[in-house]
Every structure is written in structure tokens, then in C-alpha cells.
Design a protein around this motif. Structure first.
Motif, mmCIF file in Angstrom:
data_model
loop_
_atom_site.group_PDB
_atom_site.id
_atom_site.type_symbol
_atom_site.label_atom_id
_atom_site.label_comp_id
_atom_site.label_asym_id
_atom_site.label_seq_id
_atom_site.Cartn_x
_atom_site.Cartn_y
_atom_site.Cartn_z
ATOM 1 N N LEU A 94 8.713 -9.353 -9.909
ATOM 2 C CA LEU A 94 8.341 -7.881 -10.823
ATOM 3 C C LEU A 94 9.583 -7.314 -9.661
ATOM 4 N N GLY A 95 9.672 -7.401 -7.834
ATOM 5 C CA GLY A 95 10.971 -6.633 -8.029
ATOM 6 C C GLY A 95 12.005 -7.341 -7.845
ATOM 7 N N SER A 96 12.192 -8.389 -8.348
ATOM 8 C CA SER A 96 13.551 -9.008 -8.536
ATOM 9 C C SER A 96 14.383 -8.262 -10.451
ATOM 10 N N ILE A 97 12.447 -8.055 -11.219
ATOM 11 C CA ILE A 97 12.766 -7.291 -12.463
ATOM 12 C C ILE A 97 13.451 -5.551 -12.313
ATOM 13 N N GLY A 98 13.158 -5.410 -11.345
ATOM 14 C CA GLY A 98 13.390 -3.901 -11.169
ATOM 15 C C GLY A 98 14.278 -3.527 -10.445
ATOM 16 N N ILE A 99 15.266 -4.831 -10.687
ATOM 17 C CA ILE A 99 16.935 -4.245 -10.753
ATOM 18 C C ILE A 99 17.347 -4.082 -11.972
ATOM 19 N N LEU B 24 14.010 4.439 -14.915
ATOM 20 C CA LEU B 24 13.008 5.293 -14.126
ATOM 21 C C LEU B 24 12.082 5.008 -13.937
ATOM 22 N N ALA B 25 11.358 5.186 -14.971
ATOM 23 C CA ALA B 25 9.607 5.468 -15.388
ATOM 24 C C ALA B 25 9.189 4.179 -15.441
ATOM 25 N N THR B 26 10.098 3.417 -15.340
ATOM 26 C CA THR B 26 10.217 1.708 -16.238
ATOM 27 C C THR B 26 9.877 1.008 -14.528
ATOM 28 N N PHE B 27 10.872 1.781 -13.990
ATOM 29 C CA PHE B 27 10.934 1.258 -12.596
ATOM 30 C C PHE B 27 9.667 1.283 -11.850
ATOM 31 N N CYS B 28 8.891 2.028 -11.850
ATOM 32 C CA CYS B 28 8.138 3.161 -10.887
ATOM 33 C C CYS B 28 6.514 1.692 -11.434
ATOM 34 N N ILE C 30 0.892 -1.234 0.245
ATOM 35 C CA ILE C 30 -0.158 -0.304 0.146
ATOM 36 C C ILE C 30 1.299 0.940 -0.340
ATOM 37 N N ALA C 31 2.074 0.662 1.005
ATOM 38 C CA ALA C 31 2.756 2.623 1.181
ATOM 39 C C ALA C 31 3.615 2.618 -0.596
ATOM 40 N N ASP C 32 3.395 1.464 -1.296
ATOM 41 C CA ASP C 32 4.172 1.335 -2.632
ATOM 42 C C ASP C 32 2.937 2.011 -3.665
ATOM 43 N N ILE C 33 1.964 2.016 -3.296
ATOM 44 C CA ILE C 33 1.205 2.677 -4.456
ATOM 45 C C ILE C 33 0.701 3.544 -3.925
ATOM 46 N N ALA C 34 1.202 4.533 -2.719
ATOM 47 C CA ALA C 34 0.737 5.567 -2.623
ATOM 48 C C ALA C 34 1.926 6.224 -2.446
ATOM 49 N N ILE C 35 2.828 5.806 -2.887
ATOM 50 C CA ILE C 35 4.204 6.880 -2.576
ATOM 51 C C ILE C 35 4.971 7.255 -4.762
ATOM 52 N N TYR C 36 4.673 5.962 -5.004
ATOM 53 C CA TYR C 36 5.614 5.735 -6.469
ATOM 54 C C TYR C 36 4.880 6.816 -8.143
ATOM 55 N N PRO C 37 3.541 6.007 -7.441
ATOM 56 C CA PRO C 37 2.534 7.280 -8.539
ATOM 57 C C PRO C 37 3.271 8.537 -8.403
ATOM 58 N N LEU C 38 3.597 9.447 -6.940
ATOM 59 C CA LEU C 38 3.727 10.779 -7.475
ATOM 60 C C LEU C 38 4.991 11.451 -8.017
ATOM 61 N N ILE D 226 7.029 -0.402 -12.696
ATOM 62 C CA ILE D 226 6.556 -2.001 -12.394
ATOM 63 C C ILE D 226 6.421 -2.233 -10.484
ATOM 64 N N ARG D 227 6.384 -0.974 -9.595
ATOM 65 C CA ARG D 227 6.371 -0.989 -8.807
ATOM 66 C C ARG D 227 5.650 -0.863 -7.853
ATOM 67 N N ILE D 228 4.350 0.084 -9.275
ATOM 68 C CA ILE D 228 3.356 -0.017 -8.681
ATOM 69 C C ILE D 228 2.778 -1.559 -9.504
ATOM 70 N N VAL D 229 2.840 -2.068 -10.438
ATOM 71 C CA VAL D 229 2.260 -2.867 -10.786
ATOM 72 C C VAL D 229 2.310 -3.886 -9.223
ATOM 73 N N GLY D 230 3.739 -4.168 -9.368
ATOM 74 C CA GLY D 230 4.330 -5.028 -8.253
ATOM 75 C C GLY D 230 3.109 -5.128 -6.752
ATOM 76 N N ALA D 231 3.156 -4.248 -6.242
ATOM 77 C CA ALA D 231 2.339 -4.054 -4.911
ATOM 78 C C ALA D 231 0.488 -4.245 -5.524
ATOM 79 N N GLY D 232 0.232 -4.152 -6.398
ATOM 80 C CA GLY D 232 -0.857 -4.494 -6.864
ATOM 81 C C GLY D 232 -1.186 -5.590 -6.130
#
Length: 314
Positions: A73-78, A40-44, A9-17, A46-52
Motif C-alpha cells: 500500500l505504501g508503493s501504491i500511494g506513489i 490526495l484524499a485517496t492517498f490518505c 500509529i503515528a500515521d493513523i493519528a495524523i492522516y485522518p486529520l 491508503i495510508r490509514i489502511v496501510g497503517a492498520g
């Protein structure tokens, strides 16, 4: 609510911003892999989808598929963070290089050989057709997209296999994931070497570009900790770092926090530095060469000389 669900939930709140801020950065610098900011945009994303997936896993804890995909998705974020770091280092290298850009339709011997390999050839042709490498190090960074893409594919296929009900497929998936992570580790080693080499040329970097190298050098230890956590999660049997049922504190301190700091730092530097174009690198290079020639010197090392690009439309 589980700790992992709270983290998602924290990831979904932060990474869209952060993604919104990166959109402004991309508008300013251009949507190009060369700048690094597109990663970086791709990483964000990925993080939003992974948080979902993480939230879905919390709602249905009996089904581990969502949890596995959140971890994958966390591993792909690297890969995205490595791509962003390499893109920023390439920008610094292009600013300090004393080589004149080669024609885009000319390839080195090794690149020519690679073009005949299925799939890899398509990627090499795309890189050499649209690339803007000024020096050998810049071209090397572009070619690192090949193993990086291979590692990304291995992680995705490995993730799909791990969600299978077949034990054999699960085992194979874990092996593929490990192979992809090792490729990311090798790319990180190359990144450290390239950044260290650029650090020795710090005095040659334009004043408004030095922050890029400073931020990348500061991010390297954070990225190392992030990679260590991934290696421990997939290559060790320590329960603290286990993907499923591991310590949430270890994940936050060794993965989540590092990623957040790196993305914030790279986003901020995107607002600080001026827009960069391929023409800037060429003009900087040509201006330095003309200055040296006017002084009657030949300061450009023999090994770094290339021909001038023709104006025949190539």
C-alpha cells in the motif's frame, strides 16, 4: 512496540486529520480527478489502511502477510501523489493555454485506435467523454491515467502474489511490482517535463494560481527522493532499504517525511487558490483570443488554432 508499529500509529493519528481537511477542500473545488485533490484524499485513505496493516503486523510478527500489504500500500500511494501533482499541473496548463477546448466527442487518431483495445478502450472512452482538456499537454496528462492505472494494477496483483505460499508466485509478484514501480518512474519523468514547461510560462499564469506551480515544483525533489527509496527497496539488495527488516530511519527520512510534506503543501494550496471550473478555462481562453482579434493581431500560433465549439448541444 516495534519502531514500525509506532510509525503506523503515528500515521493513523495524523492522516485522518489531513483527510478531514481535504474533505473541505473537495467540497470547495468539487470531487473531480481533474483538480488533483481527490487523489490526495485517496492517498490518505491508503495510508490509514496501510497503517492498520502495520499495527496488525506488529501484533503478530510471525505472519509477514500484514507487513507485506503495509509495504504494498505504501508503493501504491506513489500513484496517488503523482495523480495529485498531474492534476494541479493540468490546472495551470489550462489557465495558460491559448487553445479553445475541442468538442468532447472528438478524439485524436491515436485515441481512436486505443478505443478498440479491450479494457484500455473503456478507459480512453471515459477520459475523452468526461475530459476537459484545453491543450495537447492537458490531453497528454489525461492519457497518462492509462499507464498509471496499469502500474497500479501491476502493484496490486504483485502484492497478492507475494503473499502466496508458492515460491513461483512470490517471484512473479516481485517482478510485477517492479514493473509497476518503473511505470510510476516514467510518469514522474513526464511530470517533471510538464512542470518545467509550465515554469517557462510563469508570467502568463494568473496571480492567484501561481502558488500551485510553485508548490508542485517544490514537491518534485521530495517525490524524487521518495521514488529513489522505493527503487532501492525493490531493486537493490541493500539491507538498509529492505522492505522487511530495513532501517526505520531510512524509511522515515526518505519516504514518510516526503509524503507528509507533499500532502500538507498540496492541502494548504487547496485552501489558498479559488475554485476552478472548466468554464473558467474556456472563458480565459476565449477572452484572450477576442482581445488579440480586437487589436488586429493574430498572436495565436498557427499550430495552436482550433475551431470554436458549436452551441448545438455537444
Amino acid at each position: 512496540m516495534t519502531p514500525y508499529e509506532s510509525l503506523s500509529i503515528a500515521d493513523i493519528a495524523i492522516y485522518p486529520l489531513i483527510l478531514l481537511a481535504l474533505i473541505f477542500v473537495l467540497v470547495r473545488h468539487g470531487i473531480s480527478k481533474q483538480s488533483g485533490f481527490i487523489y490526495l484524499a485517496t492517498f490518505c485513505i491508503i495510508r490509514i489502511v496501510g497503517a492498520g496493516f502495520g499495527i496488525a503486523a506488529g501484533k503478530n510478527p510471525r505472519d509477514i502477510t500484514d507487513f507485506i500489504w503495509s509495504a504494498i500500500l505504501g508503493s501504491i500511494g506513489i500513484f496517488s501523489i503523482l495523480g495529485a501533482s498531474l492534476g494541479l499541473v493540468k490546472r495551470v496548463i489550462d489557465k495558460t493555454s491559448t487553445r479553445v477546448p475541442r468538442p468532447l466527442d472528438e478524439r485524436s487518431e491515436i485515441e481512436t485506435v486505443l478505443t478498440y483495445i479491450p479494457v484500455i478502450g473503456l478507459i480512453v472512452r471515459a477520459i475523452t467523454r468526461t475530459g476537459t482538456a484545453v491543450s495537447r499537454r492537458s490531453r497528454f496528462i489525461q492519457l497518462l491515467q492509462l499507464p498509471g492505472t496499469a502500474g497500479l494494477i501491476l502493484c496490486i496483483i504483485g502484492g497478492v502474489n507475494q503473499t502466496s505460499a508458492n515460491v513461483s508466485d512470490q517471484k512473479q509478484g516481485k517482478t510485477l511490482l517492479k514493473a509497476g514501480i518503473l511505470i510510476f518512474l516514467a510518469i514522474y519523468v513526464c511530470l517533471v517535463a510538464l512542470a518545467a514547461k509550465s515554469a517557462t510560462e510563469f508570467n502568463r499564469i494568473p496571480a492567484d494560481e501561481k502558488w500551485i506551480l510553485v508548490v508542485v515544483l517544490a514537491a518534485l525533489p521530495l517525490l524524487a527522493v521518495r521514488l529513489i527509496w522505493t527503487l532501492l527497496a525493490y531493486f537493490s539488495d541493500i539491507q538498509t532499504f529492505a522492505i522487511i527488516g530495513g532501517s526505520i530511519v531510512a524509511r522515515i527520512l526518505m519516504a514518510t517525511l516526503e509524503e507528509f510534506l507533499i500532502v500538507i503543501a498540496f492541502t494548504v494550496v487547496g485552501f489558498m487558490v479559488p475554485r476552478y471550473t472548466y468554464t473558467d478555462a474556456y472563458d480565459t481562453d476565449a477572452t484572450e483570443m477576442k482581445t488579440q482579434e480586437a487589436l488586429g493581431g493574430t498572436a495565436i500560433p498557427e499550430g495552436n488554432r482550433t475551431y470554436q465549439p458549436s452551441n448545438t448541444g455537444r
